[in-house]
Write a protein that holds these residues in place. Sequence first.
Motif, short mmCIF file in Angstrom:
data_model
loop_
_atom_site.label_atom_id
_atom_site.label_comp_id
_atom_site.label_asym_id
_atom_site.label_seq_id
_atom_site.Cartn_x
_atom_site.Cartn_y
_atom_site.Cartn_z
N LEU A 120 -34.72 40.17 -9.31
CA LEU A 120 -34.26 41.10 -10.33
C LEU A 120 -32.79 40.85 -10.68
CD1 LEU A 120 -34.86 43.48 -12.19
CD2 LEU A 120 -34.38 45.01 -10.25
N LEU A 121 -31.98 40.52 -9.68
CA LEU A 121 -30.58 40.18 -9.94
C LEU A 121 -30.49 38.96 -10.83
CD1 LEU A 121 -29.30 40.65 -6.29
CD2 LEU A 121 -28.56 42.03 -8.26
N LEU A 122 -31.35 37.97 -10.57
CA LEU A 122 -31.35 36.75 -11.38
C LEU A 122 -31.86 37.02 -12.80
CD1 LEU A 122 -32.71 34.16 -8.78
CD2 LEU A 122 -30.32 34.65 -9.40
N ASP A 123 -32.91 37.83 -12.92
CA ASP A 123 -33.44 38.16 -14.24
C ASP A 123 -32.37 38.84 -15.10
OD1 ASP A 123 -35.89 37.12 -13.46
OD2 ASP A 123 -36.83 39.09 -13.17
N TYR A 124 -31.67 39.79 -14.50
CA TYR A 124 -30.62 40.48 -15.24
C TYR A 124 -29.50 39.51 -15.60
CZ TYR A 124 -26.80 43.74 -16.28
OH TYR A 124 -25.74 44.39 -16.87
N HIS A 125 -29.07 38.71 -14.64
CA HIS A 125 -27.99 37.77 -14.93
C HIS A 125 -28.40 36.78 -16.02
CE1 HIS A 125 -24.19 35.81 -14.34
NE2 HIS A 125 -24.85 34.68 -14.54
N ASP A 126 -29.61 36.27 -15.95
CA ASP A 126 -30.07 35.30 -16.96
C ASP A 126 -30.11 35.92 -18.35
OD1 ASP A 126 -30.30 33.38 -14.98
OD2 ASP A 126 -32.49 33.54 -14.84
N SER A 127 -30.51 37.18 -18.44
CA SER A 127 -30.54 37.86 -19.75
C SER A 127 -29.12 38.06 -20.29
CB SER A 127 -31.26 39.20 -19.63
OG SER A 127 -32.63 39.00 -19.34
N VAL A 128 -28.20 38.43 -19.42
CA VAL A 128 -26.81 38.58 -19.84
C VAL A 128 -26.22 37.22 -20.21
CG1 VAL A 128 -24.47 39.20 -19.05
CG2 VAL A 128 -26.43 40.71 -18.56
N HIS A 129 -26.56 36.21 -19.44
CA HIS A 129 -26.07 34.86 -19.74
C HIS A 129 -26.54 34.43 -21.12
CE1 HIS A 129 -24.89 30.69 -19.16
NE2 HIS A 129 -26.09 30.35 -19.57
N GLN A 130 -27.78 34.68 -21.44
CA GLN A 130 -28.33 34.30 -22.74
C GLN A 130 -27.55 34.99 -23.87
OE1 GLN A 130 -32.51 35.17 -23.23
NE2 GLN A 130 -32.62 34.11 -25.18
N GLN A 131 -27.29 36.28 -23.71
CA GLN A 131 -26.52 37.00 -24.74
C GLN A 131 -25.09 36.45 -24.81
OE1 GLN A 131 -27.05 41.04 -26.09
NE2 GLN A 131 -25.09 41.59 -25.12
N THR A 132 -24.51 36.17 -23.65
CA THR A 132 -23.14 35.68 -23.60
C THR A 132 -22.99 34.35 -24.32
OG1 THR A 132 -22.68 36.84 -21.52
CG2 THR A 132 -21.27 34.95 -22.05
N VAL A 133 -23.82 33.36 -23.96
CA VAL A 133 -23.67 32.04 -24.57
C VAL A 133 -24.09 32.05 -26.03
CG1 VAL A 133 -23.79 30.80 -22.36
CG2 VAL A 133 -25.87 31.10 -23.72
N GLY A 134 -25.00 32.95 -26.39
CA GLY A 134 -25.34 33.10 -27.80
C GLY A 134 -24.14 33.55 -28.61
N TYR A 135 -23.35 34.43 -28.02
CA TYR A 135 -22.16 34.93 -28.70
C TYR A 135 -21.02 33.91 -28.64
CZ TYR A 135 -17.88 37.53 -29.57
OH TYR A 135 -16.66 37.92 -30.04
N VAL A 136 -20.63 33.50 -27.44
CA VAL A 136 -19.45 32.62 -27.35
C VAL A 136 -19.70 31.26 -27.97
CG1 VAL A 136 -18.50 33.83 -25.34
CG2 VAL A 136 -19.86 31.76 -24.98
N GLY A 137 -20.94 30.80 -27.96
CA GLY A 137 -21.26 29.50 -28.55
C GLY A 137 -21.04 29.45 -30.05
N GLY A 138 -21.03 30.60 -30.69
CA GLY A 138 -20.83 30.65 -32.13
C GLY A 138 -19.41 30.94 -32.56
N LEU A 139 -18.50 31.06 -31.60
CA LEU A 139 -17.11 31.36 -31.93
C LEU A 139 -16.38 30.13 -32.45
CD1 LEU A 139 -16.17 33.55 -28.83
CD2 LEU A 139 -16.63 34.36 -31.16
N THR A 140 -15.42 30.38 -33.31
CA THR A 140 -14.51 29.31 -33.75
C THR A 140 -13.19 29.54 -33.04
OG1 THR A 140 -13.58 30.55 -35.60
CG2 THR A 140 -15.60 29.28 -36.03
N ASP A 141 -12.37 28.52 -32.98
CA ASP A 141 -11.08 28.66 -32.31
C ASP A 141 -10.23 29.75 -32.96
OD1 ASP A 141 -11.84 26.79 -30.46
OD2 ASP A 141 -10.61 25.17 -31.28
N ALA A 142 -10.40 29.98 -34.25
CA ALA A 142 -9.65 31.03 -34.94
C ALA A 142 -10.05 32.42 -34.46
CB ALA A 142 -9.86 30.91 -36.44
N ASP A 143 -11.28 32.58 -33.96
CA ASP A 143 -11.75 33.88 -33.48
C ASP A 143 -11.00 34.37 -32.25
OD1 ASP A 143 -13.82 34.12 -35.41
OD2 ASP A 143 -15.17 32.91 -34.16
#
Length: 171
Positions: free
Chosen positions: A104-127
């Motif tokens: 359950l700890l891994l499932d939660y972490h993996d879901s947060v990781h997915q949201q995190t990289v989805g967000y940070v992966g789309g950032l530009t340096d100006a952001d």
Amino acid sequence: MTTGAELLVDAFGRVQEAVHEVVSGLTVEQVHARLDPEANSIAWLLWHLTRVQDDHIAEAAGLDQVWLRDGFEERFGLPLDRRAIGYGHTSAEVAAVRVEDPKLLLDYHDSVHQQTVGYVGGLTDADFDRVVDRSWDPAVTLAVRLISVVGDTMMHVGQAQFISGVLDRRG
């Protein structure tokens, strides 16, 4: 040339890998073990680092927390405030962070990781210069907040690795 977004995706990926490595092969008893009566358990450390990442990334991105949105609060069933992230927890609150299955700890972490990289992966340096928290002096930019989250999560996963190593040496 590597962008800031690519560096952050890599950093959060390293956190995710370390979280999985810590849990691999541990029993439920080991995940909840405390090296002394006031020490944090691996379960608490991994829950806390994931809650902090979830809370801080969701706020910066204007997204819902995975904890609340995807039902992890109910799945964990912890006797804590539903928005608790572990900051300032007492020894009793640390002890209350228990899971029936470490997955359950891994499932939660993996879901947060997915949201995190989805967000940070789309950032530009100006952001990265955008101010996300004016309650500090100086005000906190997105870059500072993201690096703070990376640093915090890496410190806590390192603490969990240390505990795992001690438990392994004890047999």
